[in-house]
Design a protein around this motif. Structure first.
Motif, short mmCIF file in Angstrom:
data_model
loop_
_atom_site.label_atom_id
_atom_site.label_comp_id
_atom_site.label_asym_id
_atom_site.label_seq_id
_atom_site.Cartn_x
_atom_site.Cartn_y
_atom_site.Cartn_z
N LYS B 160 0.84 -1.20 0.00
CA LYS B 160 0.00 0.00 0.00
C LYS B 160 0.88 1.25 0.00
O LYS B 160 0.61 2.24 -0.71
N LEU B 161 1.93 1.22 0.81
CA LEU B 161 2.84 2.36 0.88
C LEU B 161 3.55 2.56 -0.45
O LEU B 161 3.70 3.69 -0.94
N LEU B 162 3.97 1.44 -1.05
CA LEU B 162 4.66 1.53 -2.33
C LEU B 162 3.73 2.13 -3.39
O LEU B 162 4.16 2.93 -4.22
N GLU B 163 2.47 1.77 -3.32
CA GLU B 163 1.53 2.28 -4.31
C GLU B 163 1.39 3.81 -4.18
O GLU B 163 1.30 4.51 -5.18
N ILE B 164 1.40 4.28 -2.95
CA ILE B 164 1.34 5.74 -2.75
C ILE B 164 2.59 6.40 -3.32
O ILE B 164 2.52 7.39 -4.04
N ALA B 165 3.75 5.79 -3.02
CA ALA B 165 5.01 6.34 -3.54
C ALA B 165 5.00 6.35 -5.06
O ALA B 165 5.46 7.31 -5.70
N ARG B 166 4.46 5.30 -5.65
CA ARG B 166 4.43 5.20 -7.11
C ARG B 166 3.55 6.30 -7.70
O ARG B 166 3.89 6.92 -8.71
N ALA B 167 2.40 6.54 -7.04
CA ALA B 167 1.52 7.61 -7.52
C ALA B 167 2.23 8.96 -7.41
O ALA B 167 2.06 9.84 -8.26
N LEU B 168 3.05 9.12 -6.38
CA LEU B 168 3.78 10.38 -6.20
C LEU B 168 4.86 10.55 -7.26
O LEU B 168 5.19 11.67 -7.66
N ALA B 169 5.43 9.42 -7.70
CA ALA B 169 6.48 9.49 -8.71
C ALA B 169 5.96 10.08 -10.01
O ALA B 169 6.72 10.57 -10.84
N LEU B 170 4.66 10.04 -10.18
CA LEU B 170 4.02 10.66 -11.35
C LEU B 170 4.08 12.19 -11.24
O LEU B 170 3.78 12.90 -12.18
N GLU B 171 4.49 12.69 -10.06
CA GLU B 171 4.47 14.12 -9.75
C GLU B 171 3.11 14.73 -10.03
O GLU B 171 2.98 15.67 -10.81
N PRO B 172 2.08 14.17 -9.39
CA PRO B 172 0.73 14.62 -9.69
C PRO B 172 0.43 15.99 -9.11
O PRO B 172 1.03 16.39 -8.11
N ARG B 173 -0.48 16.70 -9.74
CA ARG B 173 -0.96 17.96 -9.16
C ARG B 173 -1.96 17.66 -8.06
O ARG B 173 -2.12 18.42 -7.14
N ILE B 174 -2.66 16.56 -8.25
CA ILE B 174 -3.58 16.13 -7.20
C ILE B 174 -3.50 14.61 -7.07
O ILE B 174 -3.38 13.90 -8.06
N LEU B 175 -3.54 14.16 -5.83
CA LEU B 175 -3.38 12.74 -5.57
C LEU B 175 -4.72 12.18 -5.08
O LEU B 175 -5.34 12.73 -4.16
N LEU B 176 -5.16 11.09 -5.69
CA LEU B 176 -6.40 10.44 -5.29
C LEU B 176 -6.05 9.15 -4.54
O LEU B 176 -5.41 8.26 -5.11
N LEU B 177 -6.44 9.06 -3.30
CA LEU B 177 -6.13 7.86 -2.52
C LEU B 177 -7.43 7.13 -2.20
O LEU B 177 -8.34 7.70 -1.60
#
Lengths: 302, 256
Positions: B160-177
């Motif tokens: 789960k933590l890795l998935e969050i990190a991966r979404a962040l690697a996209l450098e998103p303007r907004i993060l959907l969790l």
């Protein structure tokens, strides 16, 4: 007892086959092992390559040019089947490629004005490059190994790059790859095109080695054998496909020797027929005992 | 009023006869953490799928930074700067932890066919820079020591933590969790909480589906409540906790 030196031509023949099947295995691995598209029609791309090269050479085009055309045409065929099948998942994609293989086979059989249908095309010349004819099997082996090596280098670069990383990600989870901004369809099509293109090159080699082709060489059995090379060697491992090609070309050979000197007809011919059964058995054993294949991904990895 | 990073405008979604969402509107502002709550089946995940482009809405549209994203393909929406995690983790199991993050990198020259083949020098430099960036993200979720492990070998919480990190690697303007701490033991859930808190401090915009009221209270600036596909309330966590309609949706009608 056994005249090993006298068997050299036989070994030479096997080595050439290994080289050709190595190209087929590696190229199928790009599609199935790396990208996760279960392709049951790889022999069709092989056949397209073979017929393209033969028809062009017989029309007076230099072999090397014809080989390039083989790769391009087979690659385009890969895109052609890939495009409508992109939204098919897993088994459905496999069924589509299966159907494609059958379509190509029936075209080869029925378009007799061009392909001579079931009669096949005899008298295909050996490859000629800038005046040098690869007439001897030794020379031909060198040519096959050179092209197999080039294929390996090309595909290794590709699969080890970030491009290859995306292909593997798509295999693992298409939805997640999309959610990370990857144009999944573009990647799948590229993999299909390149994989099919290399199968076309293998076709252009094979036809000019055997010097006779007919549609029976490019059927489902062959696609299954190629898949077996990939699965046995390991999905997502080019080196695995090399090992798989060696193993599966050599595997049925001892069966030919059994009963070869016997007077009993069924013993003589029976074992040659048993080849497909042996392949099936190997496939079963691999899936049960070695699901990752001999050199598959995820093995020996820290 | 802060600029809206995400603007959900009158979204409705019908599945045959079932109205999964009915005219839902809200905004997520810059540097804002918004919670999306509601009982099971209230349409939260459906709304996520619509924002991400995996579903098309029957009515309404979604805008990101003032630009309409409804109708774009999922990968195009991701490139516009919307990163997400999934309710049930969707990692690349046979890729290493580090590789999972590297897939998220955008505009990689090495992903272009020709560049990949020629292995040009600037591609290698790019690879190195991305690796460093990915390693930093792994440190954030405390998975740096696992970087060469296959993702499938991580525990569920680590995944789960890795998935969050991966979404962040996209450098998103907004993060959907989507329920980042569902099914986690308290220790890992705490870690997830801290990671989101860290993101909040860094000024990221987040929209999160969350059930645990304590987490919502601790993280969210604002809460949107869905029930049977309708937005029944919106406000600060305090207001929501006292809202009768919300209590009713979760606990049933209170007889007076």
């Amino acid at each position: 007892m056994i005249d090993l030196l006298g068997m050299w031509p036989y070994f030479l023949h096997l080595l050439i086959y290994i080289g050709i099947y190595a190209i087929l295995g590696m190229s199928l691995n790009l599609i199935t092992g790396y990208t996760g598209l279960l392709n049951l029609g790889h022999a069709a791309f092989w056949g397209i390559g073979a017929y393209t090269s033969v028809l062009l050479v017989l029309a007076g085009i230099p072999w090397l040019l014809a080989l390039v055309a083989s790769a391009v045409l087979a690659g385009l065929a890969g895109l052609l089947i890939g495009f409508p099948s992109l939204n098919l998942r897993g088994d459905y994609f496999a069924v589509a490629t299966l159907g494609f293989g059958e379509i190509i086979r029936s075209i080869l059989i029925n378009w007799s004005e061009v392909t001579r249908g079931p009669l096949g095309i005899p008298g295909i010349p050996r490859p000629e490059v800038m005046g040098f004819v690869f007439e001897s099997n030794e020379a031909f082996l060198a040519l096959v190994l050179a092209l197999a090596f080039l294929t390996y280098v090309f595909l290794r670069r590709l699969t080890r790059s970030s491009f290859g990383r995306v292909l593997r990600a798509i295999r693992e989870d298409e939805i997640a790859a999309q959610a990370l901004g990857k144009d999944v369809n573009k990647y799948k099509l590229t993999a299909m095109g390149i994989g099919a293109g290399f199968a076309g090159i293998a076709g252009g080699l094979f036809a000019h080695y055997i010097t006779f082709i007919d549609p029976t060489s490019f059927v489902l059995n062959e696609s299954v054998l190629m898949l077996l090379i990939v699965v046995l060697g390991g999905m997502g491992s080019l080196e695995g496909s090399l090992v798989g090609a060696v193993a599966l070309v050599l595997l049925p050979e001892p069966l030919r020797l059994i009963g070869a000197n016997s007077d009993i007809t069924w013993l003589k011919t029976g074992f040659a027929q048993v080849r497909m059964a042996v392949y099936a058995l190997v496939l079963l054993l691999v899936i049960i005992r070695l699901p990752q294949g001999l050199l598959g991904e995820g093995r020996n990895r820290k | 009023m802060k600029e809206a990073m995400l603007n959900v405008r009158g979204i409705s979604k019908d599945f045959g006869g079932l109205k999964a969402l009915n005219n839902v509107s809200f905004e997520v502002g810059e540097r804002e953490v918004v919670g999306l709550i509601g009982p099971n089946g209230s349409g939260k995940t459906t709304l996520f799928e619509i924002i991400n482009g995996f579903y098309l809405p029957s009515h309404g549209s979604v805008e990101c930074c003032g630009q309409r994203i409804t109708g774009l393909l999922p990968h195009e929406i991701a490139r516009r700067g919307i990163g997400r995690t999934f309710q049930i983790v969707r990692l690349f199991p046979k890729l290493t932890v580090l590789e999972n993050l590297l897939v998220a990198e955008q505009h990689l020259k090495g992903e272009l066919l020709l560049h990949a083949l020629l292995k040009l020098r600037h591609v290698e430099a790019e690879d190195r820079a991305n690796k460093e960036k990915a390693l930093k993200l792994l440190e954030l979720v405390e998975l740096g020591h696992k970087k060469n492990e296959l993702a499938e070998n991580l525990s569920y919480g680590q995944q789960k933590l890795l998935e969050i990190a991966r979404a962040l690697a996209l450098e998103p303007r907004i993060l959907l969790l989507d329920e980042p701490d569902a099914g986690l033991n308290p220790t890992i859930a705490r870690k997830v909480f801290n990671v989101v808190k860290e993101l909040k401090k860094e000024g990221k915009s987040v929209l999160m589906i969350e059930h645990d009221m304590e987490t919502v209270m601790g993280l969210c600036d604002r809460v949107v409540v869905l029930d049977f596909g309708e937005k029944i309330a919106e406000g600060t966590p305090k207001e929501i906790q006292a809202n009768e309609k919300v209590l009713e949706a979760y606990l049933g009608k209170v007889k007076k």
